[in-house]
Design a protein around this motif. Structure first.
Motif, PDB file in Angstrom:
ATOM      1  N   ARG A  66       0.832  -1.216   0.000  1.00  0.00           N
ATOM      2  CA  ARG A  66       0.000   0.000   0.000  1.00  0.00           C
ATOM      3  C   ARG A  66       0.858   1.254   0.000  1.00  0.00           C
ATOM      4  O   ARG A  66       1.813   1.361   0.751  1.00  0.00           O
ATOM      5  CB  ARG A  66      -0.892   0.003   1.239  1.00  0.00           C
ATOM      6  CG  ARG A  66      -1.343   1.381   1.682  1.00  0.00           C
ATOM      7  CD  ARG A  66      -2.407   1.330   2.736  1.00  0.00           C
ATOM      8  NE  ARG A  66      -3.684   0.999   2.146  1.00  0.00           N
ATOM      9  CZ  ARG A  66      -4.853   1.211   2.727  1.00  0.00           C
ATOM     10  NH1 ARG A  66      -4.913   1.722   3.928  1.00  0.00           N
ATOM     11  NH2 ARG A  66      -5.959   0.903   2.123  1.00  0.00           N
ATOM     12  N   SER A 152      -8.661  -2.998   4.670  1.00  0.00           N
ATOM     13  CA  SER A 152      -9.214  -4.225   4.105  1.00  0.00           C
ATOM     14  C   SER A 152      -8.056  -5.181   3.803  1.00  0.00           C
ATOM     15  O   SER A 152      -6.990  -4.756   3.370  1.00  0.00           O
ATOM     16  CB  SER A 152     -10.023  -3.908   2.846  1.00  0.00           C
ATOM     17  OG  SER A 152      -9.264  -3.119   1.955  1.00  0.00           O
ATOM     18  N   ASN A 154      -6.685  -7.072   1.693  1.00  0.00           N
ATOM     19  CA  ASN A 154      -6.361  -7.439   0.316  1.00  0.00           C
ATOM     20  C   ASN A 154      -5.071  -6.737  -0.074  1.00  0.00           C
ATOM     21  O   ASN A 154      -4.672  -5.769   0.572  1.00  0.00           O
ATOM     22  CB  ASN A 154      -7.490  -6.985  -0.623  1.00  0.00           C
ATOM     23  CG  ASN A 154      -7.836  -5.515  -0.433  1.00  0.00           C
ATOM     24  OD1 ASN A 154      -8.571  -5.169   0.494  1.00  0.00           O
ATOM     25  ND2 ASN A 154      -7.289  -4.653  -1.254  1.00  0.00           N
ATOM     26  N   HIS A 243      -9.276   1.800  -7.636  1.00  0.00           N
ATOM     27  CA  HIS A 243      -8.888   1.165  -6.386  1.00  0.00           C
ATOM     28  C   HIS A 243      -9.357  -0.284  -6.292  1.00  0.00           C
ATOM     29  O   HIS A 243      -8.653  -1.134  -5.792  1.00  0.00           O
ATOM     30  CB  HIS A 243      -9.443   1.969  -5.215  1.00  0.00           C
ATOM     31  CG  HIS A 243      -8.761   1.688  -3.920  1.00  0.00           C
ATOM     32  ND1 HIS A 243      -7.630   2.346  -3.541  1.00  0.00           N
ATOM     33  CD2 HIS A 243      -9.041   0.810  -2.946  1.00  0.00           C
ATOM     34  CE1 HIS A 243      -7.240   1.883  -2.373  1.00  0.00           C
ATOM     35  NE2 HIS A 243      -8.079   0.949  -1.986  1.00  0.00           N
TER      36      HIS A 243
END
Ligand code: TXA
Ligand code: MG
Length: 336
Positions: A66, A152, A154, A243
């Protein structure tokens, strides 16, 4: 204070465990040691880390892949715990009392002695706070007794996980423990409202805008749109244009299906050419937006895996949860 032992860096073994009492205790223990633990909330699965441990948070960003400017939500057990992190305006207080625990995240001015690590808020003087309703999330928070940051669970840019299996697909070898509490009930991320000035909708989500506006007694302000949505628009962290991205291209508001396309249907109405679809799933055959939200991410994943040239998506009404569903679909369809 002794520093927690530095956990090994990837690759690590990922264990999936059923959410019983032993798993809850182990989750709290692992978090305290600076490890990453994925757990269910009512919206989507979160990838949890000790919110007060900068190193654990750095590992979390690395595990997700991220961008660091994208701040995290601090999860706490209740409003009293949230008050230790942030300052509540009258409106924020009203919303917290009406909707917590539940799928609402509030962005608030950080409290002076907020214990959350600077890295989690990416240098902002505001903080996103949420009290999840899911029984497993609540039990882990109660056992851990400190805030847990959890994006989240992922990889960055992928679709949010609504089952433990989704988490494993994305994060195997990058998370220590996955607590399996079954499929999540809401299926969409929390609605994010900033209460820094006039309450402003930052992200439509699992709590419909109308419910919030009824409690406030007036409409929410709209988030200022960056002129060109881009991956580093500082005004809107986390609202990256593309996203929520399956690999397969998406075609929205499809009124007819071309041969070889995968179909994401909605409602009882048949769509022209459906018999030609490579694979077809219906978000809600009875046209129920709550059911559609709960199915959205898992059906996108399943259709993505079908290897079709394109996923054709039937029109979804914009009312209630339809706003958040359409927001996620637009992002998934954005060019990248
Ligand atoms: O339902 C949810 O909210 C899930 C579950 C696990 O709680 N979490 C989640 O987290 O969706 P994440 O990290 O995927 O999305 C959080 C969003 C990001 O878009 C981030 O930019 C935004 O919240 N955010 C966090 N802190 C913020 C702040 N101080 N100001 C503005 N946006 C913020
Ligand atoms: Mg996310």
């Amino acid at each position: 204070m002794t520093a927690p032992p530095a956990p090994k860096t990837a690759p690590m073994t990922t264990r999936v465990t059923r959410a019983d009492g032993t798993a809850i205790r182990e989750a709290a223990q692992r978090l305290a040691e600076g490890h990453l633990v994925a757990f269910p909330t009512e919206t989507v699965y979160g990838l949890g880390a000790d919110a007060t441990n900068g190193e654990a948070i750095a590992r979390l960003y690395a595990a997700k892949g991220r961008p660091k400017f994208n701040p995290l939500i601090a999860h706490v057990a209740d409003l009293a715990a949230a008050r230790a992190l942030a300052r509540f305006s009258a409106a924020a207080d009203l919303l917290a009392k009406a909707f917590w625990p539940g799928p609402l995240t509030l962005v608030l001015p950080k409290a002076e002695d907020c214990p959350v690590a600077e890295l989690a808020t990416a240098g902002l003087d505001s903080i996103a706070v949420r009290v999840p309703r899911h029984d497993v999330a609540q039990k882990i928070l109660a056992a851990f007794k400190k805030p847990i940051v959890a994006p989240s669970a992922n990889r960055s840019g992928h679709v949010s996980p609504t089952t433990a299996a989704h988490v494993l697909t994305d994060l195997r070898g990058r998370v220590d423990l996955i607590v399996d509490g079954g499929a999540t009930s809401v299926g969409l991320e929390s609605t994010i409202v900033a209460c820094l000035g006039a309450p402003t909708l930052l992200r439509p989500g699992g709590l419909p805008r109308g419910d919030i506006e009824r409690v406030l007694g007036h409409p929410l302000a709209e988030r200022p749109q960056p002129s060109a949505p881009s991956d580093d628009a500082p005004l809107a962290p986390g609202m990256l244009a593309s996203h929520y991205a399956p690999r397969t291209r998406l075609r929205l508001d499809a009124e007819r299906i071309e041969a070889g396309e995968a179909l994401l249907a909605f409602g009882p109405r048949p769509v022209a050419g459906a018999e030609k679809a490579a694979m077809a799933l219906n978000l809600s055959a009875r046209g129920d937006l709550i059911e559609a939200a709960a199915n959205l991410f898992s059906q996108l994943r399943a259709l993505d895996a079908a290897g079709a040239a394109c996923i054709a998506v039937m029109p979804i009404p914009h009312e209630s949860l339809g706003e958040a569903i359409n927001d996620r679909l637009r992002r998934a369809a954005a060019p990248r």
